[in-house]
Motif scaffolding. Structure first.
Motif, PDB file in Angstrom:
ATOM      1  N   CYS A  79       0.882  -1.168   0.000  1.00 51.77           N
ATOM      2  CA  CYS A  79       0.000   0.000   0.000  1.00 51.77           C
ATOM      3  C   CYS A  79       0.920   1.218   0.000  1.00 51.77           C
ATOM      4  CB  CYS A  79      -0.883   0.014   1.239  1.00 51.77           C
ATOM      5  SG  CYS A  79      -2.042  -1.354   1.349  1.00 51.77           S
ATOM      6  N   ILE A  80       0.815   2.052  -1.043  1.00 55.71           N
ATOM      7  CA  ILE A  80       1.669   3.245  -1.158  1.00 55.71           C
ATOM      8  C   ILE A  80       0.759   4.471  -1.200  1.00 55.71           C
ATOM      9  CG2 ILE A  80       3.454   4.424  -2.481  1.00 55.71           C
ATOM     10  CD1 ILE A  80       4.419   1.781  -3.516  1.00 55.71           C
ATOM     11  N   SER A  81       0.836   5.275  -0.174  1.00 55.19           N
ATOM     12  CA  SER A  81      -0.123   6.360   0.031  1.00 55.19           C
ATOM     13  C   SER A  81       0.619   7.688   0.071  1.00 55.19           C
ATOM     14  CB  SER A  81      -0.893   6.112   1.331  1.00 55.19           C
ATOM     15  OG  SER A  81      -1.495   4.831   1.301  1.00 55.19           O
ATOM     16  N   VAL A  82       0.352   8.533  -0.918  1.00 60.19           N
ATOM     17  CA  VAL A  82       1.093   9.783  -1.110  1.00 60.19           C
ATOM     18  C   VAL A  82       0.260  10.980  -0.645  1.00 60.19           C
ATOM     19  CG1 VAL A  82       2.279  11.245  -2.802  1.00 60.19           C
ATOM     20  CG2 VAL A  82       2.296   8.749  -3.088  1.00 60.19           C
ATOM     21  N   ASN A  83       0.881  11.828   0.166  1.00 60.82           N
ATOM     22  CA  ASN A  83       0.326  13.117   0.578  1.00 60.82           C
ATOM     23  C   ASN A  83      -1.006  12.988   1.314  1.00 60.82           C
ATOM     24  OD1 ASN A  83       2.604  14.424  -0.424  1.00 60.82           O
ATOM     25  ND2 ASN A  83       1.722  14.662  -2.462  1.00 60.82           N
ATOM     26  N   ASP A  84      -2.128  13.249   0.644  1.00 62.41           N
ATOM     27  CA  ASP A  84      -3.431  13.222   1.317  1.00 62.41           C
ATOM     28  C   ASP A  84      -4.068  11.844   1.320  1.00 62.41           C
ATOM     29  OD1 ASP A  84      -3.776  13.394  -1.481  1.00 62.41           O
ATOM     30  OD2 ASP A  84      -5.811  14.165  -1.241  1.00 62.41           O
ATOM     31  N   VAL A  85      -3.382  10.843   0.765  1.00 63.42           N
ATOM     32  CA  VAL A  85      -3.879   9.472   0.869  1.00 63.42           C
ATOM     33  C   VAL A  85      -3.470   8.932   2.237  1.00 63.42           C
ATOM     34  CG1 VAL A  85      -3.846   7.152  -0.098  1.00 63.42           C
ATOM     35  CG2 VAL A  85      -3.775   9.137  -1.626  1.00 63.42           C
ATOM     36  N   VAL A  86      -4.458   8.466   2.988  1.00 62.79           N
ATOM     37  CA  VAL A  86      -4.213   8.007   4.357  1.00 62.79           C
ATOM     38  C   VAL A  86      -3.592   6.616   4.332  1.00 62.79           C
ATOM     39  CG1 VAL A  86      -5.286   7.555   6.610  1.00 62.79           C
ATOM     40  CG2 VAL A  86      -6.197   9.368   5.134  1.00 62.79           C
ATOM     41  N   VAL A  87      -4.284   5.689   3.690  1.00 62.06           N
ATOM     42  CA  VAL A  87      -3.828   4.297   3.566  1.00 62.06           C
ATOM     43  C   VAL A  87      -4.419   3.674   2.308  1.00 62.06           C
ATOM     44  CG1 VAL A  87      -3.416   3.733   6.011  1.00 62.06           C
ATOM     45  CG2 VAL A  87      -5.722   3.538   5.076  1.00 62.06           C
ATOM     46  N   ASP A 227     -12.117   2.999  -6.417  1.00 60.02           N
ATOM     47  CA  ASP A 227     -11.414   1.719  -6.585  1.00 60.02           C
ATOM     48  C   ASP A 227     -11.679   0.766  -5.414  1.00 60.02           C
ATOM     49  OD1 ASP A 227      -9.755   2.614  -4.474  1.00 60.02           O
ATOM     50  OD2 ASP A 227      -8.161   3.257  -5.831  1.00 60.02           O
ATOM     51  N   GLY A 228     -12.368   1.258  -4.391  1.00 59.77           N
ATOM     52  CA  GLY A 228     -12.699   0.415  -3.246  1.00 59.77           C
ATOM     53  C   GLY A 228     -11.573   0.260  -2.238  1.00 59.77           C
ATOM     54  N   TRP A 229     -10.437   0.927  -2.476  1.00 58.32           N
ATOM     55  CA  TRP A 229      -9.271   0.809  -1.590  1.00 58.32           C
ATOM     56  C   TRP A 229      -8.761   2.158  -1.092  1.00 58.32           C
ATOM     57  CZ3 TRP A 229      -8.393  -3.653   0.480  1.00 58.32           C
ATOM     58  CH2 TRP A 229      -8.712  -4.827  -0.200  1.00 58.32           C
ATOM     59  N   THR A 230      -8.434   3.044  -2.008  1.00 60.55           N
ATOM     60  CA  THR A 230      -7.727   4.279  -1.654  1.00 60.55           C
ATOM     61  C   THR A 230      -8.559   5.139  -0.699  1.00 60.55           C
ATOM     62  OG1 THR A 230      -6.736   4.240  -3.857  1.00 60.55           O
ATOM     63  CG2 THR A 230      -6.555   6.296  -2.595  1.00 60.55           C
ATOM     64  N   ILE A 231      -7.961   5.489   0.437  1.00 54.87           N
ATOM     65  CA  ILE A 231      -8.606   6.344   1.437  1.00 54.87           C
ATOM     66  C   ILE A 231      -7.871   7.685   1.477  1.00 54.87           C
ATOM     67  CG2 ILE A 231      -9.200   6.616   3.871  1.00 54.87           C
ATOM     68  CD1 ILE A 231     -10.643   4.241   2.759  1.00 54.87           C
ATOM     69  N   ARG A 232      -8.598   8.771   1.247  1.00 52.89           N
ATOM     70  CA  ARG A 232      -8.028  10.126   1.287  1.00 52.89           C
ATOM     71  C   ARG A 232      -8.630  10.924   2.434  1.00 52.89           C
ATOM     72  NH1 ARG A 232      -5.239  11.719  -3.348  1.00 52.89           N
ATOM     73  NH2 ARG A 232      -5.648  10.387  -5.156  1.00 52.89           N
ATOM     74  N   THR A 233      -7.899  11.964   2.831  1.00 48.39           N
ATOM     75  CA  THR A 233      -8.492  12.935   3.749  1.00 48.39           C
ATOM     76  C   THR A 233      -9.527  13.734   2.966  1.00 48.39           C
ATOM     77  OG1 THR A 233      -6.761  14.557   3.245  1.00 48.39           O
ATOM     78  CG2 THR A 233      -6.406  13.122   5.145  1.00 48.39           C
ATOM     79  N   GLN A 234     -10.630  14.036   3.613  1.00 48.73           N
ATOM     80  CA  GLN A 234     -11.690  14.761   2.923  1.00 48.73           C
ATOM     81  C   GLN A 234     -11.270  16.180   2.564  1.00 48.73           C
ATOM     82  OE1 GLN A 234     -15.911  15.251   4.683  1.00 48.73           O
ATOM     83  NE2 GLN A 234     -15.877  13.234   3.730  1.00 48.73           N
ATOM     84  N   ASP A 235     -10.438  16.797   3.406  1.00 54.51           N
ATOM     85  CA  ASP A 235     -10.016  18.171   3.126  1.00 54.51           C
ATOM     86  C   ASP A 235      -8.733  18.236   2.292  1.00 54.51           C
ATOM     87  OD1 ASP A 235      -8.028  17.487   4.961  1.00 54.51           O
ATOM     88  OD2 ASP A 235      -8.776  18.800   6.561  1.00 54.51           O
ATOM     89  N   ARG A 236      -8.238  17.061   1.878  1.00 54.80           N
ATOM     90  CA  ARG A 236      -7.065  16.914   1.013  1.00 54.80           C
ATOM     91  C   ARG A 236      -5.761  17.406   1.649  1.00 54.80           C
ATOM     92  NH1 ARG A 236      -8.831  15.476  -4.202  1.00 54.80           N
ATOM     93  NH2 ARG A 236      -6.674  14.790  -4.436  1.00 54.80           N
ATOM     94  N   LYS A 237      -5.755  17.481   2.971  1.00 54.56           N
ATOM     95  CA  LYS A 237      -4.520  17.811   3.684  1.00 54.56           C
ATOM     96  C   LYS A 237      -3.745  16.526   3.979  1.00 54.56           C
ATOM     97  CE  LYS A 237      -5.937  22.232   5.607  1.00 54.56           C
ATOM     98  NZ  LYS A 237      -6.122  23.050   6.829  1.00 54.56           N
ATOM     99  N   PRO A 238      -2.444  16.623   4.244  1.00 50.77           N
ATOM    100  CA  PRO A 238      -1.620  15.414   4.393  1.00 50.77           C
ATOM    101  C   PRO A 238      -2.013  14.538   5.580  1.00 50.77           C
ATOM    102  CG  PRO A 238      -0.247  17.355   4.050  1.00 50.77           C
ATOM    103  CD  PRO A 238      -1.631  17.853   4.285  1.00 50.77           C
TER     104      PRO A 238
END
Length: 275
Positions: A79-87, A227-238
């Protein structure tokens, strides 16, 4: 991180712990091989390939590849999560950039047991507030681990992580949690990164759990991509993420995974910030 279908808490034998510890060394070395590749211009898919080959070369199985949740199989080794991607970021053709942060989460299965760990890297000119987020998240992991001793409760771990992170101005993701680790990658108990002292399951000797703070710079709200996997912050902050697999012991938790190999690479890297 993923929800567990396992309903029982399994205690391990001391010999089981040594198998998990040996897998933790392979896992730590895998992380280090990936860390050697982290620099602007490298794609996350290239990082994934390094992990795939290293784990296979060590006669081990990739815990995450084809991990199945309701028929949706995770398509990668890491799992590779960049910036605002949590996990749960899926490796792809995204090229890492100066100023990015990237969380690498990996699992190894060998001789009947899994080991699971994660580390977040800062690449080049990362702003001070984001570096503070990474430092706080990593420190909160060890605050949680300090509570992972015989006689404490799951809520004590979450309380320690939450209290430490929030007093420094950050927020805790609520929907995603740590978990038991053993013959299955995700076992009971769930280990939230928030909670109240004295709540939850009592910690027993040789329980094995993954403690993994997921801490946001902005608000705690998250959303899942199509995609059913990628989790981001809603406000797009890191967001940052650090994880160890640990065994419950009487006076001090036994950390079965290691950041030693990662940090040796970071110390020599001209691209990764040593936090």
């Amino acid at each position: 991180k993923f929800l567990s279908a396992i309903r029982m808490i399994y205690l391990k034998t001391n010999s089981d712990l040594e198998v998990i510890r040996a897998n933790g060394i392979i896992l730590g070395q895998t992380h280090a091989e990936v860390a050697k590749m982290i620099k602007p211009g490298v794609t996350t898919k290239e990082l994934d390939k390094v992990a795939y080959e290293f784990i296979k070369d060590n006669n081990s199985i990739l815990s995450f590849l084809n991990y199945n949740v309701s028929g949706n199989k995770f398509p990668a080794s890491l799992c590779i999560s960049v910036n605002d991607v949590v996990v749960h970021g899926i490796p792809n053709n995204y090229q890492l950039k100066d100023g990015d942060i990237v969380s690498i989460d990996c699992g190894v299965f060998k001789n009947g047991f899994h080991a699971d760990s994660a580390y977040t890297y800062a690449i080049g000119n990362v702003n001070e507030e984001t570096l503070r987020l990474l430092k706080t998240t990593k420190e909160s992991l060890y605050e949680g681990i300090e509570q992972a001793v015989l006689g404490k409760r799951i809520g004590d771990i979450g309380f320690a992580i939450q209290t430490y992170s929030e007093k420094l101005g950050f927020t805790i993701v609520r929907e995603l949690v740590g978990h038991g680790v053993g013959k299955s990658l995700h076992e009971k108990p769930e280990v939230a990164n928030y909670g109240r002292r004295g709540d939850g399951a009592k910690l027993k000797e040789n329980m094995v759990i993954a403690i993994e703070p997921m801490v946001n710079q902005g608000k705690k709200a998250i959303h899942q991509e199509n995609d059913g996997w990628t989790i981001r912050t809603q406000d797009r902050k890191p967001s940052a993420h650090f994880e160890h697999t640990v065994a419950i012991k009487k006076d001090k938790a036994d950390i079965l995974t290691t950041f030693k190999f990662i940090e040796e690479v970071i110390a020599k890297s001209e691209y990764i910030v040593n936090i």
